[in-house]
Write an enzyme that holds these catalytic residues in place. Structure first.
Site, PDB file in Angstrom:
ATOM      1  N   SER A   1      -0.664  -2.280   2.659  1.00 49.19           N
ATOM      2  CA  SER A   1       0.601  -1.592   2.493  1.00 49.19           C
ATOM      3  C   SER A   1       1.011  -0.767   3.713  1.00 49.19           C
ATOM      4  O   SER A   1       2.168  -0.360   3.839  1.00 49.19           O
ATOM      5  CB  SER A   1       0.528  -0.660   1.276  1.00 49.19           C
ATOM      6  OG  SER A   1      -0.438   0.366   1.494  1.00 49.19           O
TER       7      SER A   1
ATOM      8  N   LYS B   1       2.341   7.822   7.587  1.00 46.87           N
ATOM      9  CA  LYS B   1       2.709   6.932   6.486  1.00 46.87           C
ATOM     10  C   LYS B   1       3.462   7.725   5.416  1.00 46.87           C
ATOM     11  O   LYS B   1       3.101   8.876   5.112  1.00 46.87           O
ATOM     12  CB  LYS B   1       1.434   6.304   5.896  1.00 46.87           C
ATOM     13  CG  LYS B   1       1.697   5.254   4.819  1.00 46.87           C
ATOM     14  CD  LYS B   1       0.396   4.598   4.354  1.00 46.87           C
ATOM     15  CE  LYS B   1       0.657   3.542   3.284  1.00 46.87           C
ATOM     16  NZ  LYS B   1      -0.582   2.861   2.848  1.00 46.87           N
TER      17      LYS B   1
ATOM     18  N   SER C   1      -5.488  -1.946   2.627  1.00 45.32           N
ATOM     19  CA  SER C   1      -4.180  -1.582   3.188  1.00 45.32           C
ATOM     20  C   SER C   1      -4.220  -0.931   4.560  1.00 45.32           C
ATOM     21  O   SER C   1      -3.172  -0.660   5.142  1.00 45.32           O
ATOM     22  CB  SER C   1      -3.432  -0.658   2.218  1.00 45.32           C
ATOM     23  OG  SER C   1      -2.943  -1.394   1.128  1.00 45.32           O
TER      24      SER C   1
END
Length: 493
Positions: free
Chosen positions: A159, A79, A183
């Site tokens: 997210s 990420k 998330s």
């Protein structure tokens, strides 16, 4: 060699050890898949072809020498919130334009120590603020899943949308992710993958771009429960550079997977039956209860009375901490700089151009609730509510409950640029209704795929556990996974 990308981490490790293929061949298979499909999904914001092949060759040398680590030769996506030395790290924000850190986050350093290979950096909501991966400076990520008979592009959740989509589309064997209010778990539920948010302090936050420091926690998104257990074992550690990381041994989580549920007590919170929840979510929840009961667990009704205050309290605490954390982005030392007539003007111009709309909204909310005259009315009250939420869970666990079963999300994935969501930010925030309590209380939570809705889209169930008892979550989630089966997105790309 493209079918190599369909292997789980556990399967790939066994075949690498048996010399059925090399780490370089496995890495090349993933890089080929990314090159072919990333334009469709927008899951990666940077692909590190050369670095990946270099790391894979080093893995092959260690395997040949009998020095293989726990993740030797396994290609992972990272990420864009985790600092990776010399590699694009921008939290999917324009304000960090061109930033390449000179250091490595503790979580990624742990993965490289165990032999993992980095494929690249994954898209996400800007500064992890979002529930759909539509706030990214690099544009939205597409979910590999589509409703039956439809060509409508769906969100992968947020997210950590890039992480979830890449795992679901076979563009990495597993991915790092972070969870501040859901998330990891919400994108996992939207994409038919497994995501665990560990206990606060289980993974170091050092070198991870901060959103809300008292809520953020790193964790993995993977294809199945075993892979999630393997990844968390490598990601977790104590860290002198992070005062909030906890000095507890990291267990072998995979050892818990086949243990019996007999004697376990699973709590079902009445407050999670929210108004307007689709019938399919309730049916799935009941199915999960039946599976756990069949496995020998005792099911008990519980109450978490302050649940209804969790979402409003979260949307005071998280923006307040974001307002403080994001004050460091000023155009002076790194990232974007927009010239101004003086330094104050330069700050204003840089932040106006560099931050996206949702990030600006949350900074303004946070600054407001921390301002003189409102601090006591909002922020202090929200922290008191947070204490009560934590106490609710402590009371339930003190009564002998081992884990809590809830839905993971109030619906399946919705469309990109959904007009209802775009017009009403609160409706988007409600996607976190089942997940934020876990962050507010610092507890571990896992989302596991449990079925498909009438549109053929995946739905997940969530298990919440006691602090640092992730083993119980893996053990229980494995039972649900065995009963429900694994889910793959029908390939259309």
């Amino acid at each position: 060699m493209s079918d190599l990308t369909k292997l789980t981490i556990a399967e790939a490790r066994a075949k690498l050890d048996a010399r059925e293929f090399t780490a370089l061949e496995l890495t090349d298979a993933y890089l080929g898949a990314i090159d072919a499909a990333n334009e469709t999904f927008n899951a990666y914001v940077a692909v590190t072809h050369d670095k990946a092949r270099e790391m894979a060759k080093a893995s092959d040398a260690r395997i040949a020498a009998g020095q293989a680590g726990a993740l030797e030769g396994i290609p992972l996506g990272i990420k864009d919130l985790f600092a990776t030395k010399g590699v694009h790290t921008q939290a999917a924000s324009h304000i960090l334009d061109g930033f390449k850190p000179r250091y490595e986050s503790t979580v990624t350093a742990n993965l490289w120590t165990d032999g993992a290979v980095m494929l690249g950096k994954l898209n996400m909501d800007e500064f992890a603020m979002g529930s759909s991966n539509e706030t990214s400076y690099y544009g939205p990520v597409k979910n590999p899943w589509r409703a039956k008979g439809s060509n409508t592009d769906l969100v992968p959740g947020g997210s950590s949308g890039g992480s979830a989509a890449a795992v679901a589309a076979w563009l990495c064997a597993g991915a790092t992710a972070t969870d501040t209010g859901g998330s990891i778990r919400q994108p996992a539920a939207f994409t038919g993958t497994v995501g665990i948010k560990p206990t606060y302090g289980r993974c170091s936050r050092w070198g991870t771009v901060a959103f809300a420091s008292s809520l953020d926690q790193a964790g993995p998104i993977a294809r199945d429960v075993r892979d999630a257990a393997i990844l968390l074992k490598s990601m977790a550690s104590v860290d002198k550079k992070d005062a909030t990381s906890v000095d507890l041994p990291v267990p072998d989580y995979t050892a818990a997977l086949c243990q019996s549920l007999k004697g376990m007590k699973i709590g079902i919170p009445r407050e999670y039956r929210v108004e307007g929840m689709p019938e399919e979510i309730e049916t799935l929840w009941q199915q999960g209860i039946a599976w756990l009961k069949d496995a020998g667990a005792e099911i008990v009704d519980i109450t978490l009375p302050h649940t209804k205050y969790a979402l409003p309290a979260y949307y005071i605490v998280a923006p307040a901490e974001a307002s403080s954390n994001l004050a460091r982005y000023d155009g002076v030392r790194y990232g974007l700089r927009v010239p101004g007539k003086d330094i104050t003007d330069m700050y204003e111009q840089t932040r106006a151009a560099g931050f996206g709309r949702e990030v600006k909204r949350r900074i303004m909310i946070g600054t407001y609730v921390l301002s003189a005259g409102y601090y006591d009315a909002y922020y202090v009250q929200a922290q008191k509510v947070r204490t009560l939420i934590k106490r609710d869970f402590e009371t339930v666990f003190a009564d002998g409950v081992d884990a809590i079963l809830t839905p993971a999300t109030p619906s399946s994935a919705f469309g990109i640029a959904d007009q209802d969501m775009a017009a009403d930010p609160v409706k988007m925030y409600l996607n976190d209704i089942f997940t934020v309590t876990v962050n507010m209380a610092g507890l571990p939570g896992i989302a596991v795929p449990a079925g498909l809705d009438h549109k053929g889209l995946p739905l997940g169930l969530q298990l919440i556990g006691k602090p640092f008892e992730e083993e119980t979550l893996f053990r229980t989630a494995h039972v649900i996974e065995q009963a429900a089966g694994r889910f793959e997105a029908p390939k259309w790309w």
